[in-house]
Design a protein around this motif. Structure first.
Motif, PDB file in Angstrom:
ATOM      1  N   ASP A 176      49.807  46.926  45.940  1.00 15.14           N
ATOM      2  CA  ASP A 176      49.827  46.552  47.360  1.00 15.14           C
ATOM      3  C   ASP A 176      48.427  46.182  47.855  1.00 15.14           C
ATOM      4  N   GLU A 177      47.434  46.905  47.376  1.00 16.27           N
ATOM      5  CA  GLU A 177      46.060  46.600  47.779  1.00 16.27           C
ATOM      6  C   GLU A 177      45.641  45.218  47.283  1.00 16.27           C
ATOM      7  N   THR A 178      46.057  44.864  46.073  1.00 21.64           N
ATOM      8  CA  THR A 178      45.757  43.523  45.551  1.00 21.64           C
ATOM      9  C   THR A 178      46.404  42.440  46.400  1.00 21.64           C
ATOM     10  N   GLY A 179      47.642  42.672  46.817  1.00 16.36           N
ATOM     11  CA  GLY A 179      48.318  41.707  47.672  1.00 16.36           C
ATOM     12  C   GLY A 179      47.609  41.518  48.997  1.00 16.36           C
ATOM     13  N   ARG A 180      47.137  42.603  49.595  1.00 13.96           N
ATOM     14  CA  ARG A 180      46.415  42.487  50.868  1.00 13.96           C
ATOM     15  C   ARG A 180      45.095  41.748  50.701  1.00 13.96           C
ATOM     16  N   ILE A 181      44.389  42.023  49.598  1.00 18.66           N
ATOM     17  CA  ILE A 181      43.110  41.334  49.367  1.00 18.66           C
ATOM     18  C   ILE A 181      43.341  39.845  49.138  1.00 18.66           C
ATOM     19  N   MET A 182      44.383  39.504  48.384  1.00 20.70           N
ATOM     20  CA  MET A 182      44.683  38.088  48.141  1.00 20.70           C
ATOM     21  C   MET A 182      45.055  37.368  49.435  1.00 20.70           C
ATOM     22  N   ASN A 183      45.825  38.015  50.289  1.00 21.50           N
ATOM     23  CA  ASN A 183      46.170  37.393  51.579  1.00 21.50           C
ATOM     24  C   ASN A 183      44.940  37.201  52.446  1.00 21.50           C
ATOM     25  N   ALA A 184      44.024  38.185  52.413  1.00 13.93           N
ATOM     26  CA  ALA A 184      42.785  38.039  53.187  1.00 13.93           C
ATOM     27  C   ALA A 184      41.916  36.907  52.651  1.00 13.93           C
ATOM     28  N   GLN A 185      41.868  36.768  51.315  1.00 13.04           N
ATOM     29  CA  GLN A 185      41.087  35.679  50.723  1.00 13.04           C
ATOM     30  C   GLN A 185      41.724  34.324  51.003  1.00 13.04           C
ATOM     31  N   ALA A 203      38.787  32.093  40.120  1.00  5.36           N
ATOM     32  CA  ALA A 203      39.149  32.354  41.516  1.00  5.36           C
ATOM     33  C   ALA A 203      39.562  33.802  41.735  1.00  5.36           C
ATOM     34  N   LEU A 204      39.935  34.511  40.659  1.00  2.00           N
ATOM     35  CA  LEU A 204      40.340  35.904  40.792  1.00  2.00           C
ATOM     36  C   LEU A 204      39.160  36.871  40.875  1.00  2.00           C
ATOM     37  N   LEU A 205      37.960  36.400  40.553  1.00  2.00           N
ATOM     38  CA  LEU A 205      36.789  37.282  40.593  1.00  2.00           C
ATOM     39  C   LEU A 205      36.534  37.862  41.985  1.00  2.00           C
ATOM     40  N   PRO A 206      36.675  37.079  43.069  1.00  2.00           N
ATOM     41  CA  PRO A 206      36.489  37.691  44.398  1.00  2.00           C
ATOM     42  C   PRO A 206      37.518  38.760  44.731  1.00  2.00           C
ATOM     43  N   ILE A 207      38.590  38.860  43.946  1.00  2.00           N
ATOM     44  CA  ILE A 207      39.591  39.893  44.193  1.00  2.00           C
ATOM     45  C   ILE A 207      39.246  41.169  43.436  1.00  2.00           C
ATOM     46  N   LEU A 208      38.697  41.022  42.236  1.00  2.00           N
ATOM     47  CA  LEU A 208      38.457  42.180  41.380  1.00  2.00           C
ATOM     48  C   LEU A 208      37.408  43.125  41.972  1.00  2.00           C
ATOM     49  N   ILE A 209      36.346  42.568  42.564  1.00  2.00           N
ATOM     50  CA  ILE A 209      35.278  43.423  43.104  1.00  2.00           C
ATOM     51  C   ILE A 209      35.775  44.265  44.281  1.00  2.00           C
ATOM     52  N   PRO A 210      36.426  43.672  45.304  1.00  2.00           N
ATOM     53  CA  PRO A 210      36.973  44.531  46.381  1.00  2.00           C
ATOM     54  C   PRO A 210      38.022  45.515  45.880  1.00  2.00           C
ATOM     55  N   LEU A 211      38.832  45.102  44.884  1.00  2.00           N
ATOM     56  CA  LEU A 211      39.851  46.007  44.343  1.00  2.00           C
ATOM     57  C   LEU A 211      39.197  47.184  43.639  1.00  2.00           C
ATOM     58  N   LEU A 212      38.121  46.937  42.898  1.00  2.00           N
ATOM     59  CA  LEU A 212      37.411  48.019  42.213  1.00  2.00           C
ATOM     60  C   LEU A 212      36.789  48.982  43.214  1.00  2.00           C
ATOM     61  N   ILE A 213      36.190  48.426  44.273  1.00  2.00           N
ATOM     62  CA  ILE A 213      35.591  49.272  45.310  1.00  2.00           C
ATOM     63  C   ILE A 213      36.672  50.106  46.003  1.00  2.00           C
ATOM     64  N   SER A 214      37.811  49.481  46.272  1.00  2.00           N
ATOM     65  CA  SER A 214      38.908  50.204  46.910  1.00  2.00           C
ATOM     66  C   SER A 214      39.439  51.321  46.020  1.00  2.00           C
ATOM     67  N   ALA A 215      39.516  51.071  44.705  1.00  2.00           N
ATOM     68  CA  ALA A 215      40.003  52.099  43.780  1.00  2.00           C
ATOM     69  C   ALA A 215      39.058  53.300  43.752  1.00  2.00           C
ATOM     70  N   PHE A 216      37.743  53.039  43.735  1.00  2.00           N
ATOM     71  CA  PHE A 216      36.782  54.137  43.765  1.00  2.00           C
ATOM     72  C   PHE A 216      36.842  54.896  45.091  1.00  2.00           C
ATOM     73  N   ARG A 217      37.041  54.168  46.188  1.00  2.00           N
ATOM     74  CA  ARG A 217      37.126  54.832  47.489  1.00  2.00           C
ATOM     75  C   ARG A 217      38.353  55.731  47.561  1.00  2.00           C
ATOM     76  N   ARG A 218      39.485  55.233  47.081  1.00  2.00           N
ATOM     77  CA  ARG A 218      40.702  56.044  47.083  1.00  2.00           C
ATOM     78  C   ARG A 218      40.563  57.252  46.158  1.00  2.00           C
ATOM     79  N   ALA A 219      39.905  57.065  45.022  1.00  2.00           N
ATOM     80  CA  ALA A 219      39.692  58.192  44.111  1.00  2.00           C
ATOM     81  C   ALA A 219      38.803  59.255  44.752  1.00  2.00           C
ATOM     82  N   ASP A 220      37.780  58.814  45.484  1.00  2.00           N
ATOM     83  CA  ASP A 220      36.899  59.753  46.169  1.00  2.00           C
ATOM     84  C   ASP A 220      37.644  60.504  47.267  1.00  2.00           C
TER      85      ASP A 220
END
Length: 274
Positions: A176-185, A203-220
């Protein structure tokens, strides 16, 4: 990615949902063993027939099950093409001049490609049905219960089960987070659908960085929530819902053993005929 069914739970009141999760895991192991032991379409047909019956009794829509196939379509096509072109042996279905003979497809290659594709489909569908009919918490409890003998060698069984449970739970969340990031992009003018394969990957590179940051934030945040609730691992922990075997588990065990025995008998009979 919203079509990924693995890791998602479909709530329903069915026979399959009420089966003990430990029995489901053991049944899946037996089912996978039977699929790998199958060396003919007859044996695979038995496995497929049993899977369809279980899917009907689980009351899970076939549309939800077929979503899991979308994740392996590329692998299916790639594997089929390799088997069609590289499998040696059999009668050619057509003939080509010498420079193009490597494109000739034989009947054995076609049979082998279809057989391996059917086997992979059954494996993916069977694994998806387990997660669709079992909650991540129940899966974690079942894994911890099945691996309990490893505690004698001080293996962190509870921690391993917790990791698996969190990983399964995070699959739909990150989807779901990936879908939201893609819609925002896309709202900012990003294009993910045009261009060749390399442009789409870039074109997927701008999605991977926010997704990685979001995953670390959720883990924290999850770690802070566990600390706030005084989580201390497997020490002095009790279960709110205790797992108990019932008549459904006995029936499932009988069906699983019958499947395995049937596939082995078909294998022996086919070998004896050959």
């Amino acid at each position: 990615m919203r079509d990924v069914a693995f890791g998602q739970y479909y709530p329903a009141k069915s026979f399959v949902h009420r089966v003990d999760p430990r029995t489901k895991i053991l049944f899946l192991i037996v089912y996978i063993t039977a699929v790998f032991l199958s060396d003919t379409f007859y044996a695979l047909g038995v496995c497929a027939f049993l899977f369809v019956l279980i899917a009907i009794f689980s009351r899970v829509p076939f549309k939800s099950l077929l979503r899991s196939v979308k994740a392996v379509i590329f692998l299916l096509v790639f594997m089929s093409v390799l088997n069609l072109l590289l499998f040696d042996g059999g009668k050619p279905l057509y003939y080509l001049p010498r420079p193009w003979r490597w494109l000739i497809i034989t009947d054995r290659a076609l049979y082998n490609a279809g057989f391996l594709a059917a086997r992979l489909l059954l494996l993916v569908l069977g694994s998806s049905l387990l997660t669709l009919t079992t909650t991540p918490v129940s899966l974690a409890d079942a894994i911890e219960s099945l691996l309990k003998p490893l505690k004698f060698i001080r293996f962190p069984v509870h921690e391993l089960a917790l990791i698996i449970s969190i990983a399964l739970r995070f699959i739909p969340i990150l989807t779901d987070e990936t879908g939201r990031i893609m819609n925002a992009q896309k709202a900012r003018g990003a294009d993910f659908e045009s261009g060749n394969l390399f442009k789409r990957i870039k074109a997927l590179l701008p999605i991977l960085i926010p997704l990685l940051i979001s995953a670390f934030r959720r883990a924290d945040e999850l770690g802070d929530a566990m600390d706030a609730r005084c989580y201390s691992g497997s020490k002095v922990r009790t279960k709110y819902k205790k797992l108990r075997y019932g008549w459904r588990d006995l029936l499932s065990a009988i069906i699983g053993l019958a499947l395995l025995a049937g596939v082995i008998l078909l294998k022996i009979y086919t070998f004896a005929v050959i």
